[in-house]
Every structure is written in C-alpha cells, then in structure tokens.
Design a protein around this motif. Structure first.
Motif, PDB file in Angstrom:
ATOM      1  N   MET A 110      56.116   9.926 103.721  1.00 24.75           N
ATOM      2  CA  MET A 110      57.244   9.947 104.651  1.00 24.75           C
ATOM      3  C   MET A 110      57.829   8.551 104.844  1.00 24.75           C
ATOM      4  O   MET A 110      57.097   7.592 105.086  1.00 24.75           O
ATOM      5  N   GLU A 111      59.149   8.435 104.749  1.00 24.55           N
ATOM      6  CA  GLU A 111      59.865   7.226 105.147  1.00 24.55           C
ATOM      7  C   GLU A 111      60.925   7.637 106.161  1.00 24.55           C
ATOM      8  O   GLU A 111      61.695   8.562 105.913  1.00 24.55           O
ATOM      9  N   MET A 112      60.963   6.946 107.295  1.00 25.01           N
ATOM     10  CA  MET A 112      61.872   7.305 108.374  1.00 25.01           C
ATOM     11  C   MET A 112      62.788   6.131 108.695  1.00 25.01           C
ATOM     12  O   MET A 112      62.334   4.991 108.794  1.00 25.01           O
ATOM     13  N   TYR A 113      64.077   6.436 108.870  1.00 23.40           N
ATOM     14  CA  TYR A 113      65.078   5.411 109.151  1.00 23.40           C
ATOM     15  C   TYR A 113      65.928   5.847 110.337  1.00 23.40           C
ATOM     16  O   TYR A 113      66.503   6.941 110.330  1.00 23.40           O
ATOM     17  N   GLU A 114      65.984   4.990 111.354  1.00 27.15           N
ATOM     18  CA  GLU A 114      66.899   5.236 112.461  1.00 27.15           C
ATOM     19  C   GLU A 114      68.265   4.670 112.098  1.00 27.15           C
ATOM     20  O   GLU A 114      68.370   3.558 111.571  1.00 27.15           O
ATOM     21  N   ILE A 115      69.300   5.449 112.369  1.00 21.16           N
ATOM     22  CA  ILE A 115      70.649   5.078 111.969  1.00 21.16           C
ATOM     23  C   ILE A 115      71.580   5.128 113.174  1.00 21.16           C
ATOM     24  O   ILE A 115      71.351   5.870 114.130  1.00 21.16           O
ATOM     25  N   GLY A 116      72.624   4.327 113.138  1.00 21.04           N
ATOM     26  CA  GLY A 116      73.623   4.332 114.199  1.00 21.04           C
ATOM     27  C   GLY A 116      74.987   3.977 113.638  1.00 21.04           C
ATOM     28  O   GLY A 116      75.096   3.195 112.694  1.00 21.04           O
ATOM     29  N   MET A 117      76.034   4.568 114.209  1.00 20.35           N
ATOM     30  CA  MET A 117      77.405   4.250 113.821  1.00 20.35           C
ATOM     31  C   MET A 117      78.083   3.574 115.007  1.00 20.35           C
ATOM     32  O   MET A 117      78.194   4.160 116.087  1.00 20.35           O
ATOM     33  N   TYR A 118      78.525   2.331 114.800  1.00 25.50           N
ATOM     34  CA  TYR A 118      79.048   1.508 115.879  1.00 25.50           C
ATOM     35  C   TYR A 118      80.551   1.277 115.729  1.00 25.50           C
ATOM     36  O   TYR A 118      81.165   1.682 114.738  1.00 25.50           O
ATOM     37  N   ASP A 119      81.122   0.619 116.743  1.00 26.00           N
ATOM     38  CA  ASP A 119      82.523   0.203 116.654  1.00 26.00           C
ATOM     39  C   ASP A 119      82.754  -0.574 115.359  1.00 26.00           C
ATOM     40  O   ASP A 119      81.820  -1.151 114.790  1.00 26.00           O
ATOM     41  N   ASP A 120      84.005  -0.629 114.937  1.00 30.55           N
ATOM     42  CA  ASP A 120      84.406  -1.340 113.717  1.00 30.55           C
ATOM     43  C   ASP A 120      83.776  -0.736 112.470  1.00 30.55           C
ATOM     44  O   ASP A 120      83.612  -1.413 111.449  1.00 30.55           O
ATOM     45  N   SER A 139      62.889   0.714  97.903  1.00 32.51           N
ATOM     46  CA  SER A 139      63.257  -0.673  98.165  1.00 32.51           C
ATOM     47  C   SER A 139      64.459  -0.732  99.087  1.00 32.51           C
ATOM     48  O   SER A 139      65.329  -1.558  98.924  1.00 32.51           O
ATOM     49  N   ALA A 140      64.521   0.166 100.051  1.00 31.57           N
ATOM     50  CA  ALA A 140      65.679   0.219 100.942  1.00 31.57           C
ATOM     51  C   ALA A 140      65.874  -1.093 101.670  1.00 31.57           C
ATOM     52  O   ALA A 140      64.923  -1.749 102.077  1.00 31.57           O
ATOM     53  N   LYS A 141      67.148  -1.467 101.844  1.00 33.65           N
ATOM     54  CA  LYS A 141      67.472  -2.712 102.523  1.00 33.65           C
ATOM     55  C   LYS A 141      67.458  -2.476 104.027  1.00 33.65           C
ATOM     56  O   LYS A 141      68.483  -2.460 104.691  1.00 33.65           O
ATOM     57  N   ALA A 142      66.280  -2.260 104.594  1.00 30.40           N
ATOM     58  CA  ALA A 142      66.180  -1.996 106.022  1.00 30.40           C
ATOM     59  C   ALA A 142      64.906  -2.608 106.559  1.00 30.40           C
ATOM     60  O   ALA A 142      63.921  -2.761 105.852  1.00 30.40           O
ATOM     61  N   ALA A 143      64.921  -2.963 107.845  1.00 29.21           N
ATOM     62  CA  ALA A 143      63.729  -3.516 108.472  1.00 29.21           C
ATOM     63  C   ALA A 143      62.719  -2.416 108.728  1.00 29.21           C
ATOM     64  O   ALA A 143      63.057  -1.251 108.825  1.00 29.21           O
ATOM     65  N   ARG A 144      61.442  -2.788 108.880  1.00 29.41           N
ATOM     66  CA  ARG A 144      60.400  -1.824 109.184  1.00 29.41           C
ATOM     67  C   ARG A 144      59.797  -2.156 110.534  1.00 29.41           C
ATOM     68  O   ARG A 144      59.490  -3.306 110.816  1.00 29.41           O
ATOM     69  N   THR A 145      59.579  -1.141 111.358  1.00 26.54           N
ATOM     70  CA  THR A 145      59.032  -1.357 112.681  1.00 26.54           C
ATOM     71  C   THR A 145      57.818  -0.459 112.871  1.00 26.54           C
ATOM     72  O   THR A 145      57.966   0.719 113.158  1.00 26.54           O
ATOM     73  N   ILE A 179      80.756   0.004 111.745  1.00 27.71           N
ATOM     74  CA  ILE A 179      79.511  -0.654 111.345  1.00 27.71           C
ATOM     75  C   ILE A 179      78.367   0.348 111.472  1.00 27.71           C
ATOM     76  O   ILE A 179      78.179   0.969 112.512  1.00 27.71           O
ATOM     77  N   MET A 180      77.611   0.489 110.399  1.00 24.27           N
ATOM     78  CA  MET A 180      76.479   1.413 110.385  1.00 24.27           C
ATOM     79  C   MET A 180      75.184   0.618 110.331  1.00 24.27           C
ATOM     80  O   MET A 180      75.028  -0.284 109.511  1.00 24.27           O
ATOM     81  N   LEU A 181      74.260   0.951 111.222  1.00 24.85           N
ATOM     82  CA  LEU A 181      72.957   0.298 111.268  1.00 24.85           C
ATOM     83  C   LEU A 181      71.908   1.236 110.683  1.00 24.85           C
ATOM     84  O   LEU A 181      71.877   2.425 110.998  1.00 24.85           O
ATOM     85  N   VAL A 182      71.056   0.702 109.812  1.00 24.12           N
ATOM     86  CA  VAL A 182      69.951   1.467 109.227  1.00 24.12           C
ATOM     87  C   VAL A 182      68.688   0.641 109.412  1.00 24.12           C
ATOM     88  O   VAL A 182      68.612  -0.498 108.950  1.00 24.12           O
ATOM     89  N   GLU A 183      67.688   1.215 110.096  1.00 25.48           N
ATOM     90  CA  GLU A 183      66.464   0.471 110.379  1.00 25.48           C
ATOM     91  C   GLU A 183      65.241   1.316 110.062  1.00 25.48           C
ATOM     92  O   GLU A 183      65.100   2.435 110.545  1.00 25.48           O
ATOM     93  N   LYS A 197      66.050   0.457 121.260  1.00 30.54           N
ATOM     94  CA  LYS A 197      67.432   0.816 120.980  1.00 30.54           C
ATOM     95  C   LYS A 197      68.169  -0.415 120.471  1.00 30.54           C
ATOM     96  O   LYS A 197      68.158  -1.463 121.117  1.00 30.54           O
ATOM     97  N   SER A 198      68.811  -0.289 119.336  1.00 30.06           N
ATOM     98  CA  SER A 198      69.508  -1.430 118.761  1.00 30.06           C
ATOM     99  C   SER A 198      70.829  -1.668 119.481  1.00 30.06           C
ATOM    100  O   SER A 198      71.534  -0.730 119.845  1.00 30.06           O
ATOM    101  N   ARG A 199      71.140  -2.931 119.680  1.00 35.34           N
ATOM    102  CA  ARG A 199      72.426  -3.328 120.253  1.00 35.34           C
ATOM    103  C   ARG A 199      73.056  -4.340 119.309  1.00 35.34           C
ATOM    104  O   ARG A 199      72.408  -5.290 118.879  1.00 35.34           O
ATOM    105  N   LEU A 200      74.322  -4.135 118.991  1.00 42.03           N
ATOM    106  CA  LEU A 200      75.039  -5.028 118.093  1.00 42.03           C
ATOM    107  C   LEU A 200      76.143  -5.740 118.861  1.00 42.03           C
ATOM    108  O   LEU A 200      76.808  -5.143 119.713  1.00 42.03           O
ATOM    109  N   PHE A 201      76.346  -7.016 118.518  1.00 48.47           N
ATOM    110  CA  PHE A 201      77.368  -7.820 119.175  1.00 48.47           C
ATOM    111  C   PHE A 201      78.266  -8.450 118.125  1.00 48.47           C
ATOM    112  O   PHE A 201      77.803  -8.864 117.065  1.00 48.47           O
TER     113      PHE A 201
END
Length: 312
Positions: A159-169, A185-191, A171-175, A12-16
């Motif tokens: 198949m390409e899969m991206y986990e996304i989240g919408m945070y305070d301020d 060529s998506a600008k996202a990390a791969r796990t 801020i949207m995370l795409v991983e 689970k991603s956490r942003l600070f």
C-alpha cells in the motif's frame, strides 16, 4: 508551506503565496469537485507524478468482478510490476480494503494484465515469469485518511497512500503518508503515521527512494518507419534513473536493432554506450555513473530514438 495539527486529525497542509517581498497570502484548499476530476488529473500526468509508471488501463474491465474494478492500472517500469491506483475526493473508510481487493483480482488475472501490457507498451506478450508479480502494489490518493488507515499502511508493503489537495491558483499538493517501505519514485514527501503528531513539518520531509533500474522495450514493428510519430519505437521513450542506476533494453521486434548513444543529426554515435546489433528476445544493459541527459538511437533504423535522464 506550513501545517497545523487539530485534535484527532492528521496534519493539515497550508500553502502560502508571497504577494510582496514580505507579505504572505494563504491559499485556500478548494477541494475536488468529484472523483472523476482527481482521476483525470492523475492519469494525464501519471509519468510526471510517479516517474517510472506507464498508464495501461482506465477502469480495467478485463479483470472486473461485478462493479469492482480499479480506477487505473499502470506498469512500474523500474520494478517490473503492475500497480492499481484508486482515487477519492473525500475521506473513505473502505478505500484500503478496496485496494487490497483489487490486488487480489490482479493476482487472479495475470494473463489479462500481460495482454494489456503488450497492447499498451507496444511490445510482444512477455513470458509470465518475466514479471515481478510479488511486488505488485496499490496507490491510493485522497484528501485525507483516518489514523488507523495510515498506521495500517505502515505495516503493509503493498500500500502507498498520498494525501492530495487542490488550492487557489490551481496548485495541487501531493504528500506521501504512511509506510516507509519500498515503492514508486513518486515526487512526494513521506510522513510516518506514528510520528506525525510529534514532528515539525520540516522534519517530515524525506527524499524519494533512488531509482536504480529502468526497463525499455524495442517495440514490435519498429523496424518500419512510423513508430517515431508517437515516440513508440523505444517504450517508454524517456526513462529517468538516479546516478548508479541501470537501464535494460529488450528487443521485442523480430528484426535486429541497436541501442547507440548520441543523436544521428548531430554527428551520430558519441561513444557513451553501444549495444551493437542484438536480435529478437535479447537484452542489453548499461549502468549510468554520471548525471545528465543521454539521447540514443538505432544505427540500423535511425528514426528510432529514446532518452535516458540520469539524476544526482
């Protein structure tokens, strides 16, 4: 950014946010209100999130089977193929099967996709054989995926899969998660799924694949002023590639055109590349060995302008 691992769950991603020079405030994951919110955000920013993708259709009815139709159809200009995008605002156990169904529908409706490409890219219908049908793939975006879904994506190059989240301020995370195969060529990390529980967050970040090919179409009717108002003379108007990459221009207009580097208002041709006159159906290509921004225009129709961005 930090991550936490819960038993049986993906990372689970956490942003600070740094509130002072030494204090951090955690940003809360607020989630998405509904799928329509995710859908709208991605489509409005598709070229930013996935360089090389051009939006073609929203909920494409041209290949619908009953209620089955993909959220978005796009065209991958770097791989010369079509892409289905599907969005969810929560975990959905059927979304991968859903995406595979859409890919099967796309294979059965090639004529409709060609017409959509022509309409939305501002060019004449291309020959069916000019597209890379074998490379069609699906992009799935959701706040989380099940472990079996991610492991399955490791083995599936469509198949390409991206986990996304919408945070305070706002801020949207795409991983990127799952398979490490060739794709956008998506600008996202791969796990990779099999290593997620064994790697630290820092180890999970990988660079996006190199963009080695982009295609540009000289649109039909561009020999008459007007296309410049919507950046529709060279389509797409701006392409991004990596150093060593190639751009291929195709003339879909009955008139003769050029692809000439430089800016007409700043002295005209700068000598980096010049196609010379080329006719309907012809192609011109250039390989870029140095990073930078390369504006270009048409010597015979100077209102026509485009840009190539070359990254390190």
């Amino acid at each position: 950014m930090a991550k936490e691992r819960r038993a049986g769950d993906p990372w689970k991603s956490r942003l600070f946010k740094m509130s002072t020079q030494s204090d951090l405030t955690e940003l809360r994951d607020r989630g998405f209100d509904n799928e329509r919110q995710v859908h709208g955000l991605i489509e409005r920013n598709i070229g930013t999130m996935f360089p090389g993708l051009e939006l073609l259709e929203t909920e494409f009815r041209g290949m619908a089977r009953g209620a089955l139709r993909p959220d978005t159809i796009a065209f991958d200009t770097t791989r010369n193929t079509f892409v289905a995008l599907e969005y969810k605002n929560r975990l959905n156990k059927e979304v991968v099967d859903q995406a595979r169904t859409y890919l099967n529908l796309m294979r059965q409706h090639q004529a409709e996709l060609i017409l959509s490409h022509s309409k939305n890219m501002g060019c004449s219908p291309r020959d069916e054989k000019s597209f890379n049908w074998k490379k069609m793939y699906a992009i799935i975006m959701a706040p989380e995926f099940g472990d079996y879904q991610i492991i399955g994506a490791d083995e599936d190059p469509t198949m390409e899969m991206y986990e996304i989240g919408m945070y305070d301020d706002s801020i949207m995370l795409v991983e990127r998660v799952g398979g490490d195969h060739e794709g956008t060529s998506a600008k996202a990390a791969r796990t990779p799924a099999k290593a997620r529980a064994q790697r630290s967050p820092a180890d999970q970040i990988k660079s996006a694949p190199a963009i080695k090919l982009a295609r540009v179409t000289i649109s039909k009717g561009s020999s008459v002023p007007g296309c410049e108002k919507t950046n529709g003379c060279y389509v797409p108007h701006t392409v991004t590639i990596d150093v060593g990459g190639e751009v291929v221009w195709t003339n879909d207009d009955p008139n003769t055109h050029t692809v000439t580097s430089g800016v007409m208002a700043e002295g005209g041709p700068d000598g980096v590349f010049d196609s010379g006159p080329f006719v309907f159906g012809a192609e011109f290509s250039h390989t870029f060995e140095t990073a930078g921004e390369y504006p270009y225009f048409d010597l015979t129709h100077p209102w026509m302008r485009g840009v190539v961005i070359v990254k390190e």
